[in-house]
Design a protein around this motif. Structure first.
Motif, PDB file in Angstrom:
ATOM      1  N   ASN A   1      30.902  27.671  38.540  1.00  0.00           N
ATOM      2  CA  ASN A   1      31.682  26.590  38.565  1.00  0.00           C
ATOM      3  C   ASN A   1      32.771  26.488  37.437  1.00  0.00           C
ATOM      4  O   ASN A   1      33.649  25.650  37.278  1.00  0.00           O
ATOM      5  N   ALA A   2      32.558  27.519  36.359  1.00  0.00           N
ATOM      6  CA  ALA A   2      33.417  27.275  35.135  1.00  0.00           C
ATOM      7  C   ALA A   2      34.774  27.749  35.376  1.00  0.00           C
ATOM      8  O   ALA A   2      34.890  28.585  36.389  1.00  0.00           O
ATOM      9  N   GLU A   3      35.766  27.096  34.644  1.00  0.00           N
ATOM     10  CA  GLU A   3      36.993  27.521  35.025  1.00  0.00           C
ATOM     11  C   GLU A   3      37.557  28.912  34.619  1.00  0.00           C
ATOM     12  O   GLU A   3      38.163  29.542  35.512  1.00  0.00           O
ATOM     13  N   THR A   4      36.787  29.224  33.503  1.00  0.00           N
ATOM     14  CA  THR A   4      36.747  30.627  33.137  1.00  0.00           C
ATOM     15  C   THR A   4      35.457  31.172  32.961  1.00  0.00           C
ATOM     16  O   THR A   4      34.706  30.753  32.328  1.00  0.00           O
ATOM     17  N   PRO A   5      35.128  32.034  33.883  1.00  0.00           N
ATOM     18  CA  PRO A   5      33.922  32.638  34.072  1.00  0.00           C
ATOM     19  C   PRO A   5      33.400  33.484  32.729  1.00  0.00           C
ATOM     20  O   PRO A   5      34.258  33.878  32.063  1.00  0.00           O
ATOM     21  N   PRO A   6      32.109  33.194  32.314  1.00  0.00           N
ATOM     22  CA  PRO A   6      31.613  34.066  30.860  1.00  0.00           C
ATOM     23  C   PRO A   6      31.641  35.414  31.307  1.00  0.00           C
ATOM     24  O   PRO A   6      31.436  35.858  32.221  1.00  0.00           O
ATOM     25  N   PHE A   7      32.216  36.035  30.107  1.00  0.00           N
ATOM     26  CA  PHE A   7      32.134  37.602  30.163  1.00  0.00           C
ATOM     27  C   PHE A   7      30.721  38.137  30.403  1.00  0.00           C
ATOM     28  O   PHE A   7      29.641  37.449  29.968  1.00  0.00           O
ATOM     29  N   PRO A   8      30.615  38.942  31.241  1.00  0.00           N
ATOM     30  CA  PRO A   8      31.490  40.032  31.875  1.00  0.00           C
ATOM     31  C   PRO A   8      32.127  39.798  33.293  1.00  0.00           C
ATOM     32  O   PRO A   8      32.722  40.455  33.796  1.00  0.00           O
ATOM     33  N   LEU A   9      31.688  38.604  33.652  1.00  0.00           N
ATOM     34  CA  LEU A   9      32.022  38.131  35.081  1.00  0.00           C
ATOM     35  C   LEU A   9      33.409  37.881  35.231  1.00  0.00           C
ATOM     36  O   LEU A   9      33.889  37.138  34.434  1.00  0.00           O
ATOM     37  N   THR A  10      33.936  38.431  36.208  1.00  0.00           N
ATOM     38  CA  THR A  10      35.565  38.215  36.484  1.00  0.00           C
ATOM     39  C   THR A  10      35.932  37.117  37.297  1.00  0.00           C
ATOM     40  O   THR A  10      34.988  36.790  38.278  1.00  0.00           O
ATOM     41  N   PRO A  11      37.109  36.566  37.347  1.00  0.00           N
ATOM     42  CA  PRO A  11      37.147  35.511  38.312  1.00  0.00           C
ATOM     43  C   PRO A  11      37.177  35.861  39.923  1.00  0.00           C
ATOM     44  O   PRO A  11      36.755  35.266  40.585  1.00  0.00           O
ATOM     45  N   LEU A  12      37.481  37.142  40.095  1.00  0.00           N
ATOM     46  CA  LEU A  12      37.108  37.779  41.536  1.00  0.00           C
ATOM     47  C   LEU A  12      35.823  37.769  41.900  1.00  0.00           C
ATOM     48  O   LEU A  12      35.560  37.556  42.866  1.00  0.00           O
TER      49      LEU A  12
END
Length: 681
Positions: free
Chosen positions: A618-629
């Motif tokens: 649910n994060a606006e910016t996913p934590p590394f290394p997860l990408t938005p896609l």
């Protein structure tokens, strides 16, 4: 803006139109300047003398205003003043020669010239047919409306946020993919400038780069904060965004230094603040964006103040009237929205929730509700396992006739129903209908069922929900979004001192009820051939206080809530992709999740794992290394509405490519979860 433009056209078409004032108002970015620009275009097309003034520079003094008008007459119409002609009479004479429209943008400082305008300038134009359109955040001051000469000539046009339909109409011209248009419409909440900024950003970036739009709340918040002239007001605005409304004393409790009377008065003069029964209240869009910006700038401070604000609201809830309690409950749900389910088959709380009060059922709603129910029965979803499909329409009719207060309706902006849930209030008069249509319900409650079946209607304190359905034919809202709105309204209704009872064999609905603070009372085996047991759920506000319920929800959704083992983080076993796959497979069943060996290995509870995954996805910016896609792939997979082949089509990939991205997403989610777990130890 049809209403405002039609009124302009009416004035232009009336040969005997008198001098009028249009007061155009609204929060920053809602379209005041855009409306003035369109008015200017139409006026010039009608060959009307049209002059534009900018209040930021031309309201500094009467001389600046007159000089600005003179410059407009000279530059746009080639008219010049004789050297010996006084400026004011010259301007008044020129404006009197033909139909004239004056457009004044940024009119917030009109009070500087208020007396001169009313006593000297406007008196010369009273009978000559001039339209003056003034755009400002707060509208014309009360003194203007009370003026005996001009009060009756003022027409007010408070601009409103876009409806969902209007937002999607704008987005249809954007060139963005349909799925992304829906996402933008949900997140921009009908705010025109935020909508335009988001579209501009997305047009210049890859489709998967939705996260950078997180800068937009900061841009808009900065604009609104500039209206507050002092740092003290900036801090007060940020604190006020955490409360549905607050008086001077309440607001001071959230500030390091108390707010004095003068600052509180200045706060009340800001365009996006209105007076409320409990003090001052922020416009809900401004409030949300200020909170989001505050949370990003200083997350620890934000959480501390939010917790303190919650305590203040809980204290106020006890003694408040029912209307105020409703407002507080809705505000708390929005304040902790990131803790609510974001990728669920029945409810998605990721979009901003409306600040509306729960809508009462109306007789004219019934045909709509029957249509939604018929569609739901065709798909075999949303209705209760306790009622036979062939009886559902009869049950809805009986609830509407006998217990209309048990129906909760979600509506479009125009009032049309788009979703509902319905149930009986439990008392003697309704018991025969429960026995006829849901015969297993009261016996399952045992002695409590006997008591409820004999209770007087005026003593009813419990409600059972039997039916729910949403309009899947409309394209403005996703079904899960309507589910979140329904659940929100029903929860707010329950906070008035009711007990809600539900029974479900649906594992997805059971997981949602668990997260929202319902207590599991027991499992009931109704049929040896049934695929799953019925679970009896209860949410009891007769004996549970509002703050106890919210704290329960937070405990079940906060990934940082429990004390961890104090083992050295370097010695903690790590999650891998197979572990994550197991966790997601049993995502909706806390009982199954609890049995997984990986939870025992890490010393985590099922609720903590669910909350950790939820916070990452649910994060606006996913934590590394997860990408938005990868984040979106996981979210859509968790919703469970589509199979792998259908998901591959949604993401415009071959099956092989989609499987590769899915595996990579599992690996990256495992790494992100490991980081969260280590942080919590």
């Amino acid at each position: 803006m049809e209403r405002e433009l039609i009124r302009l056209e009416d004035w232009l078409a009336d040969p005997s139109a008198e001098t009028r004032l249009f007061s155009i108002s609204g929060i920053g970015g809602i379209g005041k300047s855009t409306l003035l620009a369109e008015m200017a275009r139409r006026c010039r097309a009608s060959s009307v003398l049209t002059l534009w003034l900018d209040g930021q520079s031309e309201l500094a003094s009467s001389g600046a205003l007159l000089t600005g008008l003179e410059a407009g007459l000279s530059n746009e119409y080639g008219r010049s003043r004789k050297p010996d002609s006084p400026l004011l009479p010259y301007i008044a004479d020129e404006l009197s020669k033909q139909r004239t429209v004056l457009l004044l943008d940024n009119g917030e400082r009109l009070d500087r010239l208020e007396s001169w305008l009313l006593s000297s300038f406007l008196t010369r134009l009273r009978s000559v047919g001039v339209l003056i359109a003034i755009a400002s955040r707060g509208g014309l001051p009360p003194k203007w409306h009370a003026n005996p000469d001009w009060g009756s000539r003022i027409e007010t046009f408070p601009l409103r946020l876009f409806t969902r339909e209007q937002s999607l109409a704008y987005l249809s011209e954007s060139g963005l993919e349909t799925e992304l248009q829906q996402e933008v419409a949900r997140k921009t909440d009908g705010h025109p400038l935020m909508l335009a900024l988001t579209v501009d950003l997305l047009r210049t970036r890859e489709r998967d780069a939705f996260a950078p739009t997180r800068d937009i709340p900061a841009i808009l918040s900065g604009d609104w904060l500039r209206e507050a002239a002092s740092p003290a007001l900036h801090r007060a605005l940020t604190a006020l965004s955490l409360l549905p409304s607050a008086d001077q004393s309440t607001l001071s409790q959230l500030l390091d230094e108390p707010l004095d009377a003068a600052a509180y008065y200045e706060l009340g003069r800001l365009s996006f603040i209105r007076g409320a029964s409990q003090g001052l209240s922020l416009h809900h869009v401004v409030s949300r964006l200020l909170r989001e910006d505050f949370s990003r700038r200083d997350s620890e401070r934000f959480r501390t103040l939010r917790h303190k604000a919650f305590g203040l609201m809980a204290d106020r809830f006890h003694d408040a009237d029912r209307r105020t309690q409703t407002q507080i409950a809705a505000h708390v749900l929005d304040l902790y929205r990131e803790n609510l389910p974001f990728a669920h088959a029945y409810a998605d709380f990721s979009a901003p929730l409306r600040p509306d009060e729960p809508s009462r059922y109306r007789e004219e709603d019934l045909p709509f509700l029957h249509r939604f129910l018929a569609d739901s029965l065709t798909r075999s979803d949303w209705h209760s396992e306790l009622v036979r499909a062939e009886d559902c329409h009869a049950v809805l009719d009986e609830i509407a006739r006998r217990s209309p207060e048990g129906i909760c309706v979600v509506r479009r902006d125009d009032g049309t129903p788009i979703g509902f849930c319905a149930g009986f209030r439990l008392h003697a008069a309704n018991a025969p209908y429960l026995e006829r249509y849901a015969p297993a319900f009261l016996p399952m409650l045992g002695d409590e069922g006997v008591r409820l079946s004999q209770a007087a209607p005026e003593a009813a304190d419990s409600l059972c929900i039997l039916l729910a359905a949403v309009d899947t034919d409309q394209s403005l809202y996703r079904p899960e979004e309507l589910g979140a709105l329904l659940m929100q309204q029903w929860l707010i209704h329950m906070t008035g001192g009711w007990r809600g009872i539900m029974m479900s064999a649906d594992p997805q609905l059971n997981s949602l009820l668990h997260l929202l603070g319902f207590q599991k009372k027991e499992r009931i085996r109704t049929d040896a051939a049934a695929e799953a047991d019925l679970v009896l759920w209860e949410l009891d506000f007769r004996h549970t206080t509002f703050e106890q319920w919210v704290q329960l929800v937070l405990r079940q959704t906060d990934p940082n809530r429990a004390a961890r083992s104090k083992a050295n983080p370097r010695d903690v076993a790590k999650l891998d992709a197979d572990d994550v796959k197991s966790l997601l497979r049993h995502w909706l069943d806390p009982d199954e999740l609890r049995q997984l060996p990986v939870l025992r290995r890490l010393g985590l509870s099922e609720v903590e794992v669910q909350a950790g995954i939820r916070s990452i996805l649910n994060a606006e910016t996913p934590p590394f290394p997860l990408t938005p896609l990868e984040q979106r792939i996981l979210r859509e997979s968790l919703r469970g509405a589509l199979n792998k082949n259908q998901l591959a089509e949604v993401f415009h990939m071959s099956r092989t490519t989609f499987y590769r991205h899915s595996r990579q997403a599992m690996n990256h989610l495992a790494q992100a979860l490991n980081g969260r777990i280590l942080d919590q130890l």
